[in-house]
Design a protein around this motif. Structure first.
Motif, PDB file in Angstrom:
ATOM      1  N   ARG A  49      -5.118   1.649  13.717  1.00 62.16           N
ATOM      2  CA  ARG A  49      -4.261   0.499  14.036  1.00 62.16           C
ATOM      3  C   ARG A  49      -2.789   0.896  14.133  1.00 62.16           C
ATOM      4  NH1 ARG A  49      -6.831  -4.502  10.645  1.00 62.16           N
ATOM      5  NH2 ARG A  49      -4.957  -5.590  11.327  1.00 62.16           N
ATOM      6  N   LEU A  50      -2.545   2.111  14.628  1.00 62.48           N
ATOM      7  CA  LEU A  50      -1.171   2.512  14.905  1.00 62.48           C
ATOM      8  C   LEU A  50      -0.778   2.144  16.326  1.00 62.48           C
ATOM      9  CD1 LEU A  50      -1.069   5.996  13.161  1.00 62.48           C
ATOM     10  CD2 LEU A  50       0.073   3.898  12.426  1.00 62.48           C
ATOM     11  N   SER A  70      -3.429  -5.326   8.169  1.00 64.64           N
ATOM     12  CA  SER A  70      -3.263  -3.959   8.655  1.00 64.64           C
ATOM     13  C   SER A  70      -2.878  -2.950   7.564  1.00 64.64           C
ATOM     14  CB  SER A  70      -2.286  -3.917   9.828  1.00 64.64           C
ATOM     15  OG  SER A  70      -1.045  -4.441   9.478  1.00 64.64           O
ATOM     16  N   PRO A  71      -2.017  -3.278   6.577  1.00 67.66           N
ATOM     17  CA  PRO A  71      -1.735  -2.260   5.559  1.00 67.66           C
ATOM     18  C   PRO A  71      -2.980  -1.835   4.776  1.00 67.66           C
ATOM     19  CG  PRO A  71      -0.069  -3.972   5.490  1.00 67.66           C
ATOM     20  CD  PRO A  71      -1.158  -4.458   6.407  1.00 67.66           C
ATOM     21  N   ARG A  74      -5.174   0.315   7.015  1.00 68.95           N
ATOM     22  CA  ARG A  74      -4.664   1.672   7.229  1.00 68.95           C
ATOM     23  C   ARG A  74      -4.832   2.543   5.989  1.00 68.95           C
ATOM     24  NH1 ARG A  74       0.102  -0.990   9.566  1.00 68.95           N
ATOM     25  NH2 ARG A  74      -0.408  -1.346  11.755  1.00 68.95           N
ATOM     26  N   ALA A  75      -4.748   1.925   4.809  1.00 64.55           N
ATOM     27  CA  ALA A  75      -4.960   2.713   3.592  1.00 64.55           C
ATOM     28  C   ALA A  75      -6.439   3.039   3.423  1.00 64.55           C
ATOM     29  CB  ALA A  75      -4.434   1.960   2.370  1.00 64.55           C
ATOM     30  N   HIS A  78      -7.786   6.006   6.905  1.00 66.35           N
ATOM     31  CA  HIS A  78      -6.531   6.767   6.857  1.00 66.35           C
ATOM     32  C   HIS A  78      -6.486   7.836   7.937  1.00 66.35           C
ATOM     33  CE1 HIS A  78      -3.047   8.786   5.200  1.00 66.35           C
ATOM     34  NE2 HIS A  78      -3.725   9.921   5.172  1.00 66.35           N
ATOM     35  N   PHE A  87       7.027  13.632   3.740  1.00 63.96           N
ATOM     36  CA  PHE A  87       8.174  12.829   3.306  1.00 63.96           C
ATOM     37  C   PHE A  87       9.244  13.735   2.713  1.00 63.96           C
ATOM     38  CE2 PHE A  87       4.380  10.039   2.378  1.00 63.96           C
ATOM     39  CZ  PHE A  87       4.453   9.379   3.590  1.00 63.96           C
ATOM     40  N   LEU A 101       3.811   2.458  -2.885  1.00 61.03           N
ATOM     41  CA  LEU A 101       3.669   1.346  -1.948  1.00 61.03           C
ATOM     42  C   LEU A 101       2.858   0.228  -2.590  1.00 61.03           C
ATOM     43  CD1 LEU A 101       2.786   3.474   1.201  1.00 61.03           C
ATOM     44  CD2 LEU A 101       5.013   2.523   0.604  1.00 61.03           C
ATOM     45  N   THR A 103       0.526  -1.699  -1.424  1.00 66.63           N
ATOM     46  CA  THR A 103      -0.916  -1.681  -1.163  1.00 66.63           C
ATOM     47  C   THR A 103      -1.665  -0.851  -2.206  1.00 66.63           C
ATOM     48  OG1 THR A 103      -0.390  -1.816   1.167  1.00 66.63           O
ATOM     49  CG2 THR A 103      -2.633  -1.213   0.613  1.00 66.63           C
TER      50      THR A 103
ATOM     51  N   GLU B 163       5.474   6.297  10.643  1.00 62.60           N
ATOM     52  CA  GLU B 163       4.042   6.135  10.907  1.00 62.60           C
ATOM     53  C   GLU B 163       3.201   6.726   9.780  1.00 62.60           C
ATOM     54  OE1 GLU B 163       2.767   7.405  14.750  1.00 62.60           O
ATOM     55  OE2 GLU B 163       3.020   5.356  15.495  1.00 62.60           O
ATOM     56  N   LEU B 165       3.992   6.763   6.676  1.00 65.57           N
ATOM     57  CA  LEU B 165       3.988   5.758   5.607  1.00 65.57           C
ATOM     58  C   LEU B 165       3.012   4.629   5.931  1.00 65.57           C
ATOM     59  CD1 LEU B 165       7.751   5.588   4.636  1.00 65.57           C
ATOM     60  CD2 LEU B 165       5.843   6.025   3.084  1.00 65.57           C
ATOM     61  N   LEU B 166       2.995   4.233   7.203  1.00 65.39           N
ATOM     62  CA  LEU B 166       2.067   3.160   7.597  1.00 65.39           C
ATOM     63  C   LEU B 166       0.617   3.556   7.325  1.00 65.39           C
ATOM     64  CD1 LEU B 166       3.597   1.946  10.995  1.00 65.39           C
ATOM     65  CD2 LEU B 166       3.735   0.820   8.776  1.00 65.39           C
ATOM     66  N   THR B 167       0.285   4.847   7.562  1.00 64.47           N
ATOM     67  CA  THR B 167      -1.107   5.265   7.362  1.00 64.47           C
ATOM     68  C   THR B 167      -1.512   5.219   5.883  1.00 64.47           C
ATOM     69  OG1 THR B 167      -0.601   7.620   7.117  1.00 64.47           O
ATOM     70  CG2 THR B 167      -1.035   6.837   9.348  1.00 64.47           C
ATOM     71  N   GLY B 169      -0.711   2.549   4.155  1.00 72.22           N
ATOM     72  CA  GLY B 169      -0.722   1.127   3.847  1.00 72.22           C
ATOM     73  C   GLY B 169       0.651   0.534   3.582  1.00 72.22           C
ATOM     74  N   ALA B 170       1.705   1.219   4.050  1.00 70.25           N
ATOM     75  CA  ALA B 170       3.043   0.655   3.879  1.00 70.25           C
ATOM     76  C   ALA B 170       3.202  -0.580   4.753  1.00 70.25           C
ATOM     77  CB  ALA B 170       4.106   1.685   4.257  1.00 70.25           C
ATOM     78  N   THR B 171       3.901  -1.582   4.253  1.00 67.08           N
ATOM     79  CA  THR B 171       4.277  -2.710   5.091  1.00 67.08           C
ATOM     80  C   THR B 171       5.446  -2.248   5.974  1.00 67.08           C
ATOM     81  OG1 THR B 171       5.849  -3.444   3.429  1.00 67.08           O
ATOM     82  CG2 THR B 171       3.650  -4.381   3.305  1.00 67.08           C
ATOM     83  N   ASP B 254       1.001  -6.462  14.612  1.00 63.88           N
ATOM     84  CA  ASP B 254      -0.008  -5.868  13.737  1.00 63.88           C
ATOM     85  C   ASP B 254       0.638  -4.893  12.736  1.00 63.88           C
ATOM     86  OD1 ASP B 254      -2.703  -5.673  12.917  1.00 63.88           O
ATOM     87  OD2 ASP B 254      -2.924  -3.757  13.971  1.00 63.88           O
ATOM     88  N   GLY B 255       1.964  -4.869  12.704  1.00 67.22           N
ATOM     89  CA  GLY B 255       2.640  -3.995  11.753  1.00 67.22           C
ATOM     90  C   GLY B 255       2.606  -2.528  12.119  1.00 67.22           C
ATOM     91  N   ALA B 256       2.404  -2.213  13.388  1.00 68.27           N
ATOM     92  CA  ALA B 256       2.502  -0.817  13.841  1.00 68.27           C
ATOM     93  C   ALA B 256       3.866  -0.618  14.495  1.00 68.27           C
ATOM     94  CB  ALA B 256       1.389  -0.499  14.838  1.00 68.27           C
TER      95      ALA B 256
END
Lengths: 217, 266
Positions: A49-50, A70-71, A74-75, A78, A87, A101, A103, B163, B165-167, B169-171, B254-256
């Motif tokens: 869902r990117l 979506s969060p 995605r978790a 993955h 990071f 985070l 989530t 991205e 961070l999104l993977t 589950g970051a908002t 969708d938060g992407a």
């Protein structure tokens, strides 16, 4: 089915759009094959869902993706990019960051498990405190893989995870992935240019070039 | 104004053309290709400021609420338009959002300054309110333009990290936080730097104007202190609001991450 997608359609390049379906039981791994640029990474990114699909639905444990925020999706599903972004901070910071985070709040990585994973994947303990930006490509991709395993996803989407690894690290990588898949409620999708994953259990294949030639009805 | 103001007559004003000739001499001697702009700029300076002089005289004479409100609204709108156009990294940004940010920040800070600190009678006195708003808007406009531009530029530079961070589950907010901080820091830095050097490196225009106008320097300094602090507050609020309105635009529903932010990847 544990993880599946039905009539997932998306355009890649200027050619006719794909319409893809596949289903995985827990413990299975779907190898996505096809020539470069055909849309393998796009498929993984869509499943993470990117980026949006133009149609179709993916299901995690029979739940359609639109029913899962979506969060959380995605978790659980993955995605590990081919050239993973680490990071700012040390390798240890990279392992800790996801747990800051919302989530994933309330959970934390098991340091013993992290150490064991590093050892199995041939990463020296001195790496722990090293600035993540100074890692080599091969080190970075293994750190990103461990970072992904630590959050206990249900599905791993691995984009060329071994591209930057040497022979020994590759074998170690597939050993860890195979062990991980034996745990309860896990599945994976793998994009790879080499055939060295063939020892993995529960292999399935999806050939994108094939599916374009004969669109599914 | 104060009796000690030394008036400049129109005849004296024409001597200032001498200064234009000097600038023009340098420009033509070195073939800077600026002569046309210089002439046009000089004409505009004369015309625009003279008109503003008349408008201000008229407004001060009217001394009523609605014209002041209308003028400050108009000023905010022009400032918002200008701010939005000054952002090379952002295309087609809605003026409305910049307008709302500027309006909220300048009206809040402006009413504290005119209502609480300077407290003229009437409280909407155009002689106070209009220059105060001018200074607030001039600085906030630059601040929000820098913030907005930096937000987009930083998000693009960090697209892969966002991205990643999104993977996990970051908002969107969690994923973009460091860019938001960077944007606010960039917007506020010039104002905070000016707090450091004021009076040493620069004598601010407002204070200089008051002193030239014959005011007591100590009074002028007090005004200047209020002005500096109010500008800092307005810039902070304006940047915060605009960045707050903007960061969601970098993400899909969708938060992407939006494709225009992360396109460089493939």
């Amino acid at each position: 089915m544990f993880f599946s997608f039905r009539d997932l359609s998306f355009a890649a390049g200027s050619q006719a759009p794909f319409v893809l379906s596949a289903a995985l039981k827990a413990g299975e791994i779907l190898v996505v094959r096809g020539p470069s640029g055909v849309g393998k990474s796009t498929l993984l990114r869509i499943l993470a869902r990117l980026q949006p699909a133009s149609g179709g639905t993916a299901y995690l444990e029979e739940q359609p993706w639109q029913d899962i925020p979506s969060p959380i999706w995605r978790a659980s599903v993955h995605y590990v990019a081919q050239k993973p972004a680490l990071f700012d901070g040390s390798v240890a910071d990279n392992f800790a960051k996801p747990f800051s985070l919302r989530t994933l709040s309330g959970t934390s990585p098991d340091p013993a498990r992290t150490g064991a994973l590093m050892e199995t994947l041939k990463l020296p303990p001195t790496l722990w405190e090293q600035d993540a930006r100074t890692l080599s490509g091969g080190e970075a991709s293994r750190v990103a893989f461990i970072r992904g395993l630590l959050i206990e996803p249900k599905v791993l989407l691995l984009d060329e995870p071994t591209a930057a690894l040497d022979e020994t690290s590759r074998t170690a990588f597939y050993g860890v992935l195979g062990d991980w898949l034996k745990g309860a409620g896990r599945a994976a999708l793998l994009v790879s240019h080499t055939d060295d994953y063939l020892d993995l259990p529960g292999l399935k294949f999806l050939d994108l070039a094939e599916s374009r030639r004969r669109p599914l009805p | 104004m104060q009796t000690s103001t030394l008036p400049i007559s129109y005849a004296q004003l024409t001597f200032s053309v001498l200064l234009v000739l000097i600038t023009g001499g340098i420009a033509s001697l070195l073939r800077l290709g600026l002569l046309k702009s210089l002439v046009w700029g000089t004409v505009r300076t004369f015309v625009q400021l003279t008109l503003v002089g008349y408008v201000l005289t008229y407004l001060f004479k009217l001394n009523s609420f609605w014209p002041v409100l209308l003028v400050t609204l108009l000023m905010s709108f022009v400032a918002a338009r200008t701010a939005v156009k000054r952002t090379p990294n952002v295309r087609n940004y809605p003026t409305l959002l910049a307008f709302v940010s500027l309006l909220a920040s300048t009206y809040l800070v402006g009413s504290i300054v005119t209502g609480l600190i300077i407290a003229p009678t009437p409280w909407y006195s155009p002689r106070i309110v209009i220059p105060i708003f001018g200074m607030l808007l001039g600085n906030s406009m630059n601040g929000i333009a820098i913030s907005l531009d930096r937000l987009y530029a930083d998000a693009r530079a960090r697209a892969a990290e966002i991205e990643a961070l999104l993977t996990f589950g970051a908002t969107p907010w969690e994923a973009i936080q460091s860019s938001v901080r960077e944007a606010l820091r960039a917007g506020l830095t010039p104002t905070i730097n000016s707090l450091m050097v004021v009076g040493i490196v620069s004598l601010p225009g407002m204070m200089t104007g008051q002193i030239l106008g014959g005011a007591d320097p100590l009074q002028a300094v007090r005004y200047q202190i209020v002005v500096m602090l109010m500008i800092a507050a307005a810039v902070a609020i304006g940047c915060l609001l605009l960045v707050g309105f903007s960061f969601k635009k970098l993400f899909t529903s969708d938060g992407a991450l939006q494709p225009f932010v992360g396109q460089s990847r493939q």
